[in-house]
Scaffold this motif. Structure first.
Motif: not given
Length: 184
Positions: A39-57
């Motif tokens: 859940a913590w990872i998913a929450k951070n993935e959502e944030i990074l995705s929203t801000y189009t931060i490539s580290e989401v990958a």
């Protein structure tokens, strides 16, 4: 459209502050540890995705390591134990990744905060903008910004702020840093 840097910094900091609970959850052998971490990872993935931060990958790549035990042919180790082992191996990388993403944004906000403090000091010393408690506080913040953008000495600072932050972030920094006693 640019997004709020202040919000990004705040959310990522809060998520990092949750991380010790997650590591303690592993330490205490909490049966919900994997779910909490996911859940913590998913929450951070959502944030990074929203801000189009490539580290989401990279974050998704780390999360995929939790899935590997599900597809393993090794029946000598239980799925739960294999997932716990995989999770314990990626914990530091997860925390480090989010911290690495956060740091440049945090430095940017701090630089802007210092610039706002300097601008507010100049305006308060010049005594050109007065606070009226009968008017909404937002009007006062707007008056500060209007003076900043119209004053020759302060325009360079205003331009720098506008290139680094969205307007609502600038207003928020002004509101956070202002000392009303200096404007009475």
């Amino acid at each position: 459209m640019r997004k709020s840097t202040l919000n990004l910094v705040s959310v990522l900091k809060n998520n990092l502050l949750e991380f010790p609970k997650i590591t303690r959850s592993l330490q205490t052998k909490d049966p919900l540890f994997i779910e909490k971490l996911t859940a913590w990872i998913a929450k951070n993935e959502e944030i990074l995705s929203t801000y189009t931060i490539s580290e989401v990958a990279e974050l998704s790549g780390l999360q995929s390591k939790l899935l590997i035990p599900r597809f393993s042919d090794n029946k000598s180790i239980s799925l739960k134990k294999a997932q716990l082992k995989a999770a314990s191996e990626i914990l530091n990388d997860l925390q480090s990744l989010i911290l690495t993403v956060l740091k440049p944004f945090e430095l940017k906000v701090e630089e802007c905060r210092e610039l706002v403090k300097q601008i507010l000091l100049i305006i308060s010393q010049a005594k050109v903008v007065k606070y009226d408690p009968d008017l909404p506080f937002e009007n006062f913040v707007d008056a500060i910004w209007k003076f900043t953008t119209s004053n020759e000495q302060l325009q360079a600072g205003a331009i720098k702020l506008k290139t680094m932050l969205i307007m609502s972030d600038i207003q928020m920094l002004i509101a956070e840093e202002i000392n009303l006693e200096d404007y009475c």
